[in-house]
Design an enzyme around this catalytic site. Structure first.
Site, PDB file in Angstrom:
ATOM      1  NE  ARG A   9      14.892   1.854   7.061  1.00 39.75           N
ATOM      2  CZ  ARG A   9      13.737   0.395   6.388  1.00 39.75           C
ATOM      3  NH1 ARG A   9      12.843   0.382   6.952  1.00 39.75           N
ATOM      4  NH2 ARG A   9      14.647  -0.575   6.867  1.00 39.75           N
ATOM      5  CE1 TYR A  42      11.664  -5.013   8.117  1.00 37.86           C
ATOM      6  CE2 TYR A  42      12.698  -2.057   9.249  1.00 37.86           C
ATOM      7  CZ  TYR A  42      12.239  -3.337   8.193  1.00 37.86           C
ATOM      8  OH  TYR A  42      11.210  -2.678   6.984  1.00 37.86           O
ATOM      9  CG  ASP A  89      10.051   1.131   9.885  1.00 39.19           C
ATOM     10  OD1 ASP A  89       9.279   0.910  10.681  1.00 39.19           O
ATOM     11  OD2 ASP A  89      10.439   0.739   9.028  1.00 39.19           O
ATOM     12  CG  HIS A 146       8.770  -2.948  11.029  1.00 33.40           C
ATOM     13  ND1 HIS A 146       8.728  -4.418  11.037  1.00 33.40           N
ATOM     14  CD2 HIS A 146       8.969  -2.658  10.257  1.00 33.40           C
ATOM     15  CE1 HIS A 146       8.070  -5.716  10.112  1.00 33.40           C
ATOM     16  NE2 HIS A 146       8.495  -4.216   9.090  1.00 33.40           N
ATOM     17  CD  GLU A 183       8.887   3.156   8.170  1.00 31.82           C
ATOM     18  OE1 GLU A 183       9.722   4.037   7.737  1.00 31.82           O
ATOM     19  OE2 GLU A 183       8.352   1.990   7.804  1.00 31.82           O
ATOM     20  CD  GLU A 189       5.719  -0.333   6.487  1.00 24.97           C
ATOM     21  OE1 GLU A 189       6.636   0.707   7.308  1.00 24.97           O
ATOM     22  OE2 GLU A 189       6.001  -1.919   7.176  1.00 24.97           O
ATOM     23  NE  ARG A 222       6.368   4.865   6.280  1.00 25.21           N
ATOM     24  CZ  ARG A 222       6.830   3.624   5.470  1.00 25.21           C
ATOM     25  NH1 ARG A 222       6.012   2.728   5.986  1.00 25.21           N
ATOM     26  NH2 ARG A 222       7.593   3.461   4.605  1.00 25.21           N
ATOM     27  CD  GLU A 237      10.365   2.304   2.548  1.00 20.42           C
ATOM     28  OE1 GLU A 237       8.727   2.222   2.434  1.00 20.42           O
ATOM     29  OE2 GLU A 237      11.283   1.638   3.659  1.00 20.42           O
ATOM     30  CD1 TRP A 284      10.157  -9.451  12.524  1.00 23.38           C
ATOM     31  CD2 TRP A 284       8.533  -8.937  10.898  1.00 23.38           C
ATOM     32  NE1 TRP A 284      11.154  -9.277  11.850  1.00 23.38           N
ATOM     33  CE2 TRP A 284      10.389  -8.731  10.383  1.00 23.38           C
ATOM     34  CE3 TRP A 284       7.613  -8.673   9.976  1.00 23.38           C
ATOM     35  CZ2 TRP A 284      10.474  -8.649   8.943  1.00 23.38           C
ATOM     36  CZ3 TRP A 284       8.816  -7.757   8.590  1.00 23.38           C
ATOM     37  CH2 TRP A 284       9.515  -8.030   8.134  1.00 23.38           C
TER      38      TRP A 284
HETATM   39  O1  EZ4 Z   1       8.604  -5.320   6.422  1.00 24.97           O
HETATM   40  O2  EZ4 Z   1       7.148  -3.827   3.752  1.00 24.97           O
HETATM   41  O3  EZ4 Z   1       9.498   0.002   5.392  1.00 24.97           O
HETATM   42  N1  EZ4 Z   1       9.544  -0.700   4.788  1.00 24.97           N
HETATM   43  C1  EZ4 Z   1       9.004  -1.956   6.036  1.00 24.97           C
HETATM   44  C2  EZ4 Z   1       9.195  -3.268   5.146  1.00 24.97           C
HETATM   45  C3  EZ4 Z   1       7.875  -4.039   5.084  1.00 24.97           C
HETATM   46  C4  EZ4 Z   1       8.036  -4.784   4.599  1.00 24.97           C
HETATM   47  C5  EZ4 Z   1       6.514  -5.576   4.593  1.00 24.97           C
HETATM   48  O4  EZ4 Z   1       6.501  -6.642   3.683  1.00 24.97           O
HETATM   49  O5  EZ4 Z   1       8.858  -1.789   7.216  1.00 24.97           O
HETATM   50  O6  EZ4 Z   1      10.183  -3.841   4.786  1.00 24.97           O
HETATM   51 CO    CO Z   2       8.522   0.232   7.012  1.00 28.61          CO
END
Ligand code: EZ4
Ligand code: CO
Length: 403
Positions: free
Chosen positions: A147, A159, A211, A213, A237, A263, A284, A340, A403
């Protein structure tokens, strides 16, 4: 085989973990991960106040019955706190069943469906050259999938970027959430240049992941997916906040880049439409946030019917207990995709002795009876709980954002 003790252990060996430890009348123990990053004590108290007393005297072998007893019995269904608590019980009972049977849990789930579990590591950098160098760290170690995240130019913080000499990023910090600033336009322009640079330097002989996010709207996610098509990424992701499942139809209309989501999900109902309408390629959900092995198998079984593969969340805020449980499930399910693996750093390894291993890009849960992971309570006691929050995110004008 009656349960005689159930206790909650909160420890912070580098980061906070909540662990449930169940003991049976014949002295067998099982462990379950109950960590919910940034809201740890909510699950700890849900367990110790409301669940542990109910476990005493129950038959440790009745995993399915206990799952429904806790799920239906709470009346208040689903939600991350409830489902993480149920997961911890479920994982610990599978651990115990394996120990009684003298078999690793993946054998109880049907046995090995593959030689090992393909995992992806996390490369990142404060700029593109740094991110490129970090990718080499994983390719040299034998990873078949990486990743890649890089800091977006013009933003103070992005992030997923590790800082300084640390080997992983750590977003949780402080007694109040940090405030990040987000700029979608800058991000959308930047990511294709990062992925392109990775392919230019290292070629196409490994899987490349990214990712998002939860930062985009569906049409922006469609644009991102389309712009990454030349680099043949394995997945993007969490392109959008996924509680709006129907929104993924719009993403699908615009790109063939595979989509992974899940997630923050805690139930099969969170992903039912995404799976049955084939709006995603990878689910996921994690063992410890989705009701344990018992419920995760149900999610993965539904996914199998619709050609959706698995890609369990494995960030370091999920404890080594969760990682071990995930690896057992990964070994056994027919529709495994990828796992992961953001390896836990010491001293987490001292607190959670484990038998899983990594070799040539694959992980294996090990062959000791049960999950093959334990908690060393003396070590755990050395690292007291250290309250921390995940960051919040704002647009440049101050508007609260995802976030
Ligand atoms: O931000 O698990 O793919 N992994 C992620 C993580 C999440 C954290 C939040 O607690 O997106 O880094
Ligand atoms: Co993630």
């Amino acid at each position: 085989m009656k349960i005689v003790d159930a206790k909650v252990i909160v420890t912070c060996p580098g980061r906070n973990y909540v662990t449930l430890k169940i003991t049976t009348e014949d002295g067998l123990t099982g462990v379950g991960d109950a960590t919910l990053n940034g809201r740890e004590l909510a699950v700890a108290s849900y367990l110790s106040e409301h669940v542990c007393p109910l476990l005493i005297g129950r038959d440790a072998h009745r995993i399915e019955d206990t799952w429904h007893y806790l799920y239906k019995g709470a009346y208040w269904r689903r939600g991350p706190v409830t489902m993480t608590a149920i997961a911890a019980v479920d994982i610990a009972l599978w651990d115990i069943k394996g120990k009684v049977a003298g078999l690793p849990v993946y054998q109880l789930l049907g046995g090995a469906a593959r030689a090992g579990v393909t995992v992806y590591g996390h490369a990142s950098g404060g700029d593109v050259p740094e991110a490129l160098d970090d990718v080499a760290r994983f390719l040299d170690a034998g990873y078949r999938a990486v990743r890649v995240q890089a800091a977006v130019p013009g933003l103070d913080k992005t992030y997923g970027i590790r800082s300084g000499s640390s080997l992983t990023y750590e977003p949780a910090a402080g007694v109040r959430p940090a405030e990040d600033v987000w700029d979608t336009g800058a991000y959308l322009d930047f990511v294709p240049t990062v992925m392109g640079a990775v392919r230019d330097r290292y070629g196409f002989g490994f899987q490349l992941l990214h990712d998002v996010h939860h930062r985009l709207t569906p049409i922006e996610a469609g644009r991102l997916g389309r712009s990454l098509e030349p680099y043949r990424v394995f997945w993007i992701e969490d392109p959008t906040p996924a509680e709006d499942q129907a929104a993924f139809r719009l993403i699908r209309q615009h790109t063939t880049t595979p989509i992974a989501v899940g997630e923050v999900f805690n139930s099969i109902w969170d992903c039912q439409q995404l799976i049955t309408e084939r709006l995603i390629d990878y689910i996921r959900t994690s063992v410890s946030h989705t009701g344990g092995i018992t419920h995760l198998r149900r999610v993965f079984g539904l996914a199998e019917l619709y050609g959706v593969r698995t890609g369990s969340h494995g960030a370091t805020d999920l404890s080594p207990v969760c990682l071990a449980a995930a690896l057992h499930v990964d070994m056994a399910v027919p529709n495994f995709g990828i796992q992961e693996y953001m390896s836990h750093l010491d001293p987490a390894g001292d607190v959670f002795p484990h038998h899983y291993s990594f070799s040539d890009g694959l992980m294996h849960p090990g062959d000791v009876p049960g999950l093959g992971v334990d908690i060393d309570e003396d070590q755990a006691a050395k690292y007291p709980y250290d309250p921390k929050y995940l960051p919040v995110n704002r647009l440049r004008d101050g508007t609260m954002y995802d976030w």
